[in-house]
Design an enzyme around this catalytic site. Sequence first.
Site, PDB file in Angstrom:
ATOM      1  N   LYS A  71     -11.600   4.947   9.470  1.00  0.00           N
ATOM      2  CA  LYS A  71     -12.058   6.331   9.390  1.00  0.00           C
ATOM      3  C   LYS A  71     -12.751   6.730  10.690  1.00  0.00           C
ATOM      4  O   LYS A  71     -12.448   7.767  11.275  1.00  0.00           O
ATOM      5  CB  LYS A  71     -13.024   6.458   8.201  1.00  0.00           C
ATOM      6  N   GLY A 151     -11.293   4.979  -2.321  1.00  0.00           N
ATOM      7  CA  GLY A 151     -12.156   5.025  -3.496  1.00  0.00           C
ATOM      8  C   GLY A 151     -12.877   3.727  -3.797  1.00  0.00           C
ATOM      9  O   GLY A 151     -13.597   3.616  -4.775  1.00  0.00           O
ATOM     10  N   MET A 153     -15.125   2.202  -1.885  1.00  0.00           N
ATOM     11  CA  MET A 153     -16.505   2.152  -1.436  1.00  0.00           C
ATOM     12  C   MET A 153     -17.105   3.534  -1.580  1.00  0.00           C
ATOM     13  O   MET A 153     -16.437   4.463  -1.984  1.00  0.00           O
ATOM     14  CB  MET A 153     -16.522   1.666  -0.018  1.00  0.00           C
ATOM     15  N   ARG A 395      -5.372   9.260   8.261  1.00  0.00           N
ATOM     16  CA  ARG A 395      -4.919   7.869   8.335  1.00  0.00           C
ATOM     17  C   ARG A 395      -3.432   7.859   8.021  1.00  0.00           C
ATOM     18  O   ARG A 395      -2.900   8.838   7.479  1.00  0.00           O
ATOM     19  CB  ARG A 395      -5.674   7.010   7.317  1.00  0.00           C
ATOM     20  N   HIS A 513      -7.601   9.424  -7.853  1.00  0.00           N
ATOM     21  CA  HIS A 513      -7.700   7.975  -7.681  1.00  0.00           C
ATOM     22  C   HIS A 513      -6.489   7.256  -8.256  1.00  0.00           C
ATOM     23  O   HIS A 513      -5.906   6.377  -7.627  1.00  0.00           O
ATOM     24  CB  HIS A 513      -8.986   7.476  -8.340  1.00  0.00           C
ATOM     25  N   SER A 838      17.663 -28.780   4.358  1.00  0.00           N
ATOM     26  CA  SER A 838      17.238 -27.552   3.688  1.00  0.00           C
ATOM     27  C   SER A 838      15.868 -27.832   3.095  1.00  0.00           C
ATOM     28  O   SER A 838      15.696 -28.780   2.334  1.00  0.00           O
ATOM     29  CB  SER A 838      18.236 -27.170   2.597  1.00  0.00           C
ATOM     30  N   CYS A 905      15.362 -23.271   0.902  1.00  0.00           N
ATOM     31  CA  CYS A 905      15.933 -22.789  -0.351  1.00  0.00           C
ATOM     32  C   CYS A 905      14.890 -22.730  -1.467  1.00  0.00           C
ATOM     33  O   CYS A 905      15.216 -22.550  -2.617  1.00  0.00           O
ATOM     34  CB  CYS A 905      17.105 -23.671  -0.769  1.00  0.00           C
ATOM     35  N   TYR A 925      18.760 -20.247   8.479  1.00  0.00           N
ATOM     36  CA  TYR A 925      18.820 -19.287   7.384  1.00  0.00           C
ATOM     37  C   TYR A 925      17.666 -19.494   6.390  1.00  0.00           C
ATOM     38  O   TYR A 925      17.050 -20.562   6.358  1.00  0.00           O
ATOM     39  CB  TYR A 925      20.158 -19.390   6.634  1.00  0.00           C
TER      40      TYR A 925
END
Length: 947
Positions: A71, A151, A153, A395, A513, A838, A905, A925
Amino acid sequence: MPSKSKAAAKAASKKAPAKAAAKSVKKAPVKAVKAVAAPAKASGKKPKYVYTWGAGKADGNGTMKPLLGGKGANLAEMTRIGLPVPAGFTITTEVCTYFYEHKKTYPVELKAQIEAGVRNMEKIMGTKFGDKTKMPLLLAVRSGARDSMPGMMDTILNLGLNDETVVAVAKITNNERFAWDCYRRFVQMYGDVVLGVQKLPGEDHEPFETVISNLKVERYQDEHLADSLLTAEDQKDLVCRFKALVKERTGKNFPSDPWQQLDGAVGAVFGSWMNDRAIVYRRKYNIPSEWGTAVNVQAMVFGNTGDESGSGVAFTRDPATGEKMFYGEFLINAQGEDVVAGVRTPEPVKELKKQMPKAYAELDRIRTTLEKHFKDVQDFEFTIQAGVVYMLQTRNGKRTGLAALRFAVEMEKEGLIDWKTAVNRVPADQLDQVLAPIFDRDAVKKAKVIGTGLPAGPGAATGKVYFNAERAEAAAHKGEKVLLVRIETSPEDLRGMIAAEGILTARGGVSSHAALVARQMGKVCICGASGIEIDYHTKTMNAGGMTFKEGEDYISIDGTSGTVYAGEVPTADSEIIQGLLRGDAIAKKGATYKNFIKLMNWCADATKLQVRTNADTPKQVQDAVSFGASGIGLCRTEHMFFEGDRIDAVREMILAEKKDDRLAAVAKLLPYQKGDFVGIFKALKGLPATIRLLDPPLHEFLPQDSTAQSALAEKLKTSVDQIAKRVHELHEQNPMLGHRGCRLGISFPEITEMQARAIFEAAAEVAKKGGKVKPEVMIPLVGFKKELDLQVAIVNRVAEEVQKEKKVKIDYLVGTMIEVPRGAITADEIAHTAQFFSFGTNDLTQTTLGMSRDDSGSFLKDYQENEIVKKNPFATIDQGGVGQLMQIAVEKGRKTRPDIKLGICGEHGGDPDSVKFCHKLGLTYVSCSPFRVPVARLAAAQAALAK
Ligand code: ADP
Ligand code: MG
Ligand code: MG
C-alpha cells in the site's frame, strides 16, 4: 492537494516500471529489508524509518514493497505519477520486525520521525493535528503488508477527533451531523481495533453494532434503518454509549489526546500482524511472518460530507469474468469502510456517471492511466469529497483463474504486455479453475431458482447450508459438502470460507469481504443475493417460498451467473473439456476455450521441460494427449489387475505356493495385460510410454474378510483355511517398507517375465500393423544396482525372444525409479544399467523423511502451524531434503551416462512449484494426472521464461 508534477511522473515511470514492482513482491528476501538499514547505521547516519509522500513528491516508490508494504509503495508511486493522493507517510516494515524482536517496543529514532511526518502533512494540508479552533488535521492509520492481505488487518479512520476537535469540525464544515458521524466511526473503530472491544465467543454481532441496533429500535422502532438517516443527536448519543461500552469492557477511559491516539493506533496495526486471522491468512498464502507489515498514516479525506461525496472500490477490468469494463462500486455519503465491510450494498460505478458526471470522467481517466503505468489490472480505492476525486490505494487486482486468462490474452492483443508476460500472468495453480465443472445445461433448466445476486466467484457449487463459519468448518471436516451462507462475511469467517464449496451472502457487493476472498481462493461465490432471508437464531434460510435448515438442506449456486437454486443441481464438464476432449462444436466457439488454446500455444513456444501423464487406460491417455501430454510418464500395471475377473487370476498367482501353480496363474494373466498395453500403445500414436512393473505389496490384492475368502476358496477349489493361512502369511507390519517393488520380481521372477512379455508382445503386435511404439520398462523401488541388474536381465532376455519370435524390431528402454535414498546416492552405479531415471517422489519423500504419507495427516497440520515445513511435502517437493537427493542422483547419473533420460512421476509432477524445481534440475519431463497436464505445462513454460 497534491500538485501534478509531470516531470516527477515521467521520472517515476522510468525508474519504477510496473514489472520490477510486481517482481519485488515475492522475491526480495527479508535480508533485503535489513540491508537497507544496515549501511545507514554503519555510516553513522540515522536510520530512516519514516517515508513521506504528498504534493507530487515521495521518498519511496512502487519498487519498495518489501520496505514500505504494498500500500505504502503504491501510494508513493501514484503520488509520483501525478495522481491525486492525500499526503501521508509510511512507517517501514523494519519497525515491525524491530517491534517483535524487542518485546513490542520501538527504535528510539521513531518518535521524532513520526512527528516530522505529521508536520509535513500539516504543511501540505494547511491544517493542524489536534487543532481545537480551526479544521483539525485528521488521520487514517492503515496497515500495509508487502502482499496485500485484504481485510486481514485493521484500519482506523478519523483519528484526532475528541470532544473538543469534533466541535471545531462541526463549526468549520457547518455540518454537525458529519462531524459526529466521523467521531462515532472513530470511537467504534478505535474501540474495536486498538482497545479490543470485540465480539465475545458465542456472540453473533459486533458489540458496537448491537449498540447501534438498540438505538435504532428505541428511537425509530426500526432495527434496519439506514445509518445515513441517523441525526447528529443520534450520533452524539452513540459516541456516549460507545465510550461507556469501552469503559465497561476494558475498565479504561477512551483516550482523548490525539498523539496518544496515534501511538495506540500504530501499535495496534503492528500488533494485528500476529492476530489469529492474519496468521491463518499468511499460512494459506505462504507469506513468511518475518516480512512484517508497514503502517501508513495519511491525511483523511471525507466521503461522508453529503450527497456530493462518496467512497468506492473499482477495478480497471472485471476481476470475476475478465471483461474489459470499468467495474466497481461506490456508496454516496459514506466512508470507505462501509463499502469494504459489506454492511450496505453499494451501487455499481456506472451509476456515478449520472450522479456525478465530472467525478466519473476523472475516475475513468485515472483507470486508463493506471493500466498504462502499471501494465496490469488494478484494484483501486477512491473517495470523492465534495465532487473531487482522491486516490487512496491501488494494487494489482486479485482475479479468478477465468479472468486471469482473459486479461492475459486481451492485454497482449492490446499491446500492453508481450506474450511472455502474458504467460506469467496466469497463475499455474489457478488454471484448473477454468477446467472446473459447470452446472449441467439441462439440469439447470429444471432447477428451481430461489434467488439471484452478484456473481462474485465463477463456477458451480452445491452443498448443505451452514450459517456459521465454525460449524461449516466442522461439517466439512467430517466430509460433508458445505455452502457457507451468511448475511455478510467478515475476516473471522475465513476458516469457514476455506472449508466451504462456495459462499453465498445476502448483503454486500462485489468488493465486499466475501467477494474479495472468494476471488482470491477461487471459490464459487454469490454476494448480495436478494430474496434470501437468513435467521442465525433458528439456523434457517427462507428463499423462494421455501425454508432451508442448516446441516440438512442443499442449495446450489452458480457464481458465473449469480443464480441460487434449491437442492443439488448436477454438474457438467467445463467448456474447455467439452471442446478439447469431447470435440463439442459449441464449446469450441467459446471465448474461454479460445483463450485457453492461445495460452497453451504460447506455453509450447516457451517450454523446454516436457509434460507427460500418469495414465493406466487408453481413455486417460487420450485425454492427456488432448491436453498436450507428450507421452506416459507412469503407467501403473497393477491398476489393471483389478478389472473384471482377472483379479481371480491375480489372487491365484499370489496364493500359489509352488512355482508351477504360479506359472499357470501367470499365464492366465498374460493375455489380459497384453490387451491393455495394445490399447495404450494405440492411443499414444508413437509417443513414449513408461511402464512400471508390479509395485504394491501383494496382500493389497487379497480378500481380507471371511465371506470374501470363502467365495474365493470356492472359485479356486481350495479351502478357506488355506486362503486364510496365506493371507496371514502375507501380512506385514509395515507394508510400505515391505515385500514390494522390485523385491517382488526378485522373489518371483516369473511375474517380471510375464509383464515383460505382455509389453513386448503388445508392442510387436502394434508395430506389425504399422504403428509406432516406444516402451520404456521401469523397475520400481531399486536401491542396489544388483536388484536392477537381475530384473533388467529378464526384461532384455524376453525382449530378445519376442523380437525373434515376431520378427520385428522394438525400440525400447529399460530404466528405474529413484524412490529410496540409497538409489539416489548410488545413482552413478545404477546408471550403468539404467537407461533412464524417474523420480518417484511420493516414496522418495516417505523414505527420506521417514514419514508415511498415509499417516502424516494427523501431525502435518502441527508441523505447518509451527512452520517446521512451509508446505505439505507430499504436495510440494521438499527442496531442502528430497530435492537435494534428486540433485545428487541427477549429477551422479549423468556422470555415468551423460544422455540419461530424467523424469519425475510422483504426485509432485502436477504441482507448479515442484515443476519449476524440476526445470531447474534440468529434467527431461514431469508427469502428472491427465487433468493436471495444462497446469504443469503452464508451470513449465513459466519456469523456462523465468531465466
Ligand atoms: P484495507 O487494507 O483493509 O483495504 P485500507 O487501509 O485501505 O484497508 O482502508 C480501508 C478503507 O478506509 C479504504 O478503502 C478507504 O475507503 C478508507 N480510507 C483509508 N484511508 C483513508 C483516507 N486517508 N481518507 C479517507 N478514507 C480512507
Ligand atoms: Mg484498502
Ligand atoms: Mg513408489
